[in-house]
Design a protein around this motif. Structure first.
Motif, PDB file in Angstrom:
ATOM      1  N   ALA A 135      45.932  32.352  36.172  1.00 38.50           N
ATOM      2  CA  ALA A 135      44.719  31.530  36.209  1.00 38.50           C
ATOM      3  C   ALA A 135      45.102  30.061  36.287  1.00 38.50           C
ATOM      4  N   GLU A 136      45.354  29.574  37.475  1.00 37.32           N
ATOM      5  CA  GLU A 136      45.635  28.154  37.636  1.00 37.32           C
ATOM      6  C   GLU A 136      44.364  27.326  37.434  1.00 37.32           C
ATOM      7  N   ASP A 137      43.210  27.971  37.578  1.00 36.87           N
ATOM      8  CA  ASP A 137      41.917  27.336  37.308  1.00 36.87           C
ATOM      9  C   ASP A 137      41.155  28.251  36.348  1.00 36.87           C
ATOM     10  N   SER A 186      36.701  36.938  37.214  1.00 34.28           N
ATOM     11  CA  SER A 186      35.602  36.069  36.809  1.00 34.28           C
ATOM     12  C   SER A 186      36.087  34.895  35.964  1.00 34.28           C
ATOM     13  N   ALA A 187      37.255  35.041  35.339  1.00 36.82           N
ATOM     14  CA  ALA A 187      37.833  33.967  34.524  1.00 36.82           C
ATOM     15  C   ALA A 187      38.849  33.139  35.299  1.00 36.82           C
ATOM     16  N   GLY A 188      38.996  33.402  36.600  1.00 29.13           N
ATOM     17  CA  GLY A 188      39.888  32.600  37.422  1.00 29.13           C
ATOM     18  C   GLY A 188      41.265  33.186  37.657  1.00 29.13           C
ATOM     19  N   PHE A 189      41.533  34.407  37.190  1.00 28.02           N
ATOM     20  CA  PHE A 189      42.845  35.015  37.383  1.00 28.02           C
ATOM     21  C   PHE A 189      42.949  35.609  38.792  1.00 28.02           C
ATOM     22  N   LYS A 190      44.011  35.235  39.498  1.00 22.14           N
ATOM     23  CA  LYS A 190      44.236  35.710  40.860  1.00 22.14           C
ATOM     24  C   LYS A 190      45.562  36.467  40.930  1.00 22.14           C
ATOM     25  N   PRO A 191      45.640  37.538  41.724  1.00 21.42           N
ATOM     26  CA  PRO A 191      46.881  38.311  41.841  1.00 21.42           C
ATOM     27  C   PRO A 191      48.018  37.454  42.371  1.00 21.42           C
ATOM     28  N   ARG A 192      49.167  37.624  41.751  1.00 18.50           N
ATOM     29  CA  ARG A 192      50.351  36.884  42.170  1.00 18.50           C
ATOM     30  C   ARG A 192      51.503  37.789  42.576  1.00 18.50           C
ATOM     31  N   LYS A 193      51.737  38.861  41.826  1.00 18.56           N
ATOM     32  CA  LYS A 193      52.934  39.673  42.064  1.00 18.56           C
ATOM     33  C   LYS A 193      52.691  41.101  41.594  1.00 18.56           C
ATOM     34  N   GLY A 205      48.388  22.711  27.310  1.00 17.46           N
ATOM     35  CA  GLY A 205      48.973  22.263  28.564  1.00 17.46           C
ATOM     36  C   GLY A 205      49.706  23.346  29.332  1.00 17.46           C
ATOM     37  N   ARG A 206      49.408  24.599  29.027  1.00 17.71           N
ATOM     38  CA  ARG A 206      50.066  25.717  29.698  1.00 17.71           C
ATOM     39  C   ARG A 206      49.070  26.487  30.565  1.00 17.71           C
ATOM     40  N   THR A 207      49.600  27.309  31.459  1.00 15.14           N
ATOM     41  CA  THR A 207      48.780  28.112  32.358  1.00 15.14           C
ATOM     42  C   THR A 207      48.715  29.550  31.857  1.00 15.14           C
ATOM     43  N   PRO A 208      47.527  30.125  31.718  1.00 18.67           N
ATOM     44  CA  PRO A 208      47.434  31.528  31.294  1.00 18.67           C
ATOM     45  C   PRO A 208      47.791  32.485  32.438  1.00 18.67           C
ATOM     46  N   PHE A 209      48.449  33.563  32.081  1.00 18.09           N
ATOM     47  CA  PHE A 209      48.650  34.663  33.024  1.00 18.09           C
ATOM     48  C   PHE A 209      48.501  35.959  32.254  1.00 18.09           C
ATOM     49  N   LEU A 210      48.407  37.067  32.978  1.00 18.44           N
ATOM     50  CA  LEU A 210      48.288  38.369  32.337  1.00 18.44           C
ATOM     51  C   LEU A 210      48.721  39.448  33.315  1.00 18.44           C
ATOM     52  N   ILE A 221      48.291  36.265  28.268  1.00 13.88           N
ATOM     53  CA  ILE A 221      47.248  36.851  27.433  1.00 13.88           C
ATOM     54  C   ILE A 221      47.412  38.359  27.467  1.00 13.88           C
ATOM     55  N   THR A 222      47.337  38.990  26.308  1.00  9.47           N
ATOM     56  CA  THR A 222      47.594  40.422  26.214  1.00  9.47           C
ATOM     57  C   THR A 222      46.642  41.072  25.226  1.00  9.47           C
ATOM     58  N   ALA A 223      46.692  42.398  25.172  1.00  5.32           N
ATOM     59  CA  ALA A 223      45.936  43.186  24.196  1.00  5.32           C
ATOM     60  C   ALA A 223      44.452  42.833  24.204  1.00  5.32           C
ATOM     61  N   ILE A 224      43.912  42.611  25.396  1.00  7.68           N
ATOM     62  CA  ILE A 224      42.475  42.359  25.525  1.00  7.68           C
ATOM     63  C   ILE A 224      41.773  43.709  25.426  1.00  7.68           C
ATOM     64  N   CYS A 225      41.141  43.967  24.306  1.00  7.49           N
ATOM     65  CA  CYS A 225      40.560  45.300  24.118  1.00  7.49           C
ATOM     66  C   CYS A 225      39.347  45.240  23.210  1.00  7.49           C
ATOM     67  N   THR A 226      38.459  46.219  23.418  1.00  6.57           N
ATOM     68  CA  THR A 226      37.219  46.333  22.658  1.00  6.57           C
ATOM     69  C   THR A 226      37.048  47.775  22.211  1.00  6.57           C
ATOM     70  N   HIS A 227      36.650  47.965  20.977  1.00  2.94           N
ATOM     71  CA  HIS A 227      36.383  49.315  20.468  1.00  2.94           C
ATOM     72  C   HIS A 227      35.318  49.973  21.345  1.00  2.94           C
TER      73      HIS A 227
END
Length: 251
Positions: A101-103, A221-228, A201-206, A171-177
């Protein structure tokens, strides 16, 4: 998606390989150096923290057995399915998609959250075993900041930080019961953790399984785009089991 990935894979980063092309290595040699076990060219986390190991170069795969204890296993991120080095066997291999998510565009946070601590580990393990967002151990929260939201004493959603390296935090362990899904809690937990990362000042990735289209829509929807696109390779000694973590069961 393939065209987008080709445009971003293995990009030069100030004259060297991009740190996200070897994120576990860059984490273990920087912000997670205090958790590193072994010595170059192969490093790993303690098993109760994470099954991840890292190679300084692809050729170091031959040294992986030096850091895997009897009955243990370690996970290597690579560009392809790898043959097992001498003395080890490949237990599991599967693809994982890296998104950046660069944006970053976080959702509004309307629920009460708090930092999760060692006292919350039993509740965390119960939730991650139920939802299987990724490997999780008794000391995984030592990797970074983890936040959760509760219904009374019940942990119902969470997210946290996994690979922490210069300029980037995963970002990890994004989970909901399951009883609380459909309320936008995953988006909000991702926002809580992502906002902290951006504020530092860092960039999130997942990372996501590439066939998890519902999760990828949330990430988009949060701005994360496929990279690799990675291939995850889990290696162990003869007789090692994939049952060491619920995430690997049945893979």
């Amino acid at each position: 998606m393939r065209q987008h990935l080709d445009a971003h894979e293995s990009r030069p980063y100030f004259g060297v390989m991009h740190p996200l092309d070897n994120p576990v290595w860059h984490a273990l040699t920087s912000r997670h150096a205090h958790l590193a076990v072994g010595a170059p060219p192969v490093l790993r986390y303690p098993p109760e923290v994470s099954p991840f190991a890292a190679l300084e170069t692809p050729q170091a795969l031959a040294n992986l057995g030096e850091i895997i204890p009897d009955g243990g296993n370690n996970l290597i991120w690579a560009d392809a399915v790898l043959d097992a080095p001498v003395g080890l066997e490949r237990l599991v291999a599967f693809p994982v998609l890296q998104l950046v998510a660069e944006d970053f565009r976080p959702a509004p946070v309307t629920v009460e959250t708090r930092q999760l601590t060692a006292e919350d580990v039993p509740a965390i393990l119960a939730l991650t075993e139920l939802t299987r967002p990724g490997p999780f151990g008794t000391r995984t929260i030592e990797k970074g900041y983890f936040a959760g939201t509760f219904d009374g004493s019940r942990l119902i959603a969470m997210a946290g930080e996994r690979m922490c390296l210069p300029g980037f935090t995963e970002i990890t362990a994004i989970c909901t019961h399951p009883d609380y899904q459909g309320r936008g809690l995953a988006r909000q937990m991702m926002a809580v953790v992502g906002n902290r990362i951006v504020a530092e000042g860092r960039t999130p990735f997942l990372h996501s399984l590439p066939d998890n289209t519902a999760a990828i829509r949330v990430y988009d929807s949060a701005g994360f785009k496929p990279r690799k696109l990675w291939q995850v390779n889990l290696f162990g000694r003869a007789g090692a089991s994939t049952n060491s973590d619920g995430y690997f069961k049945g893979r």
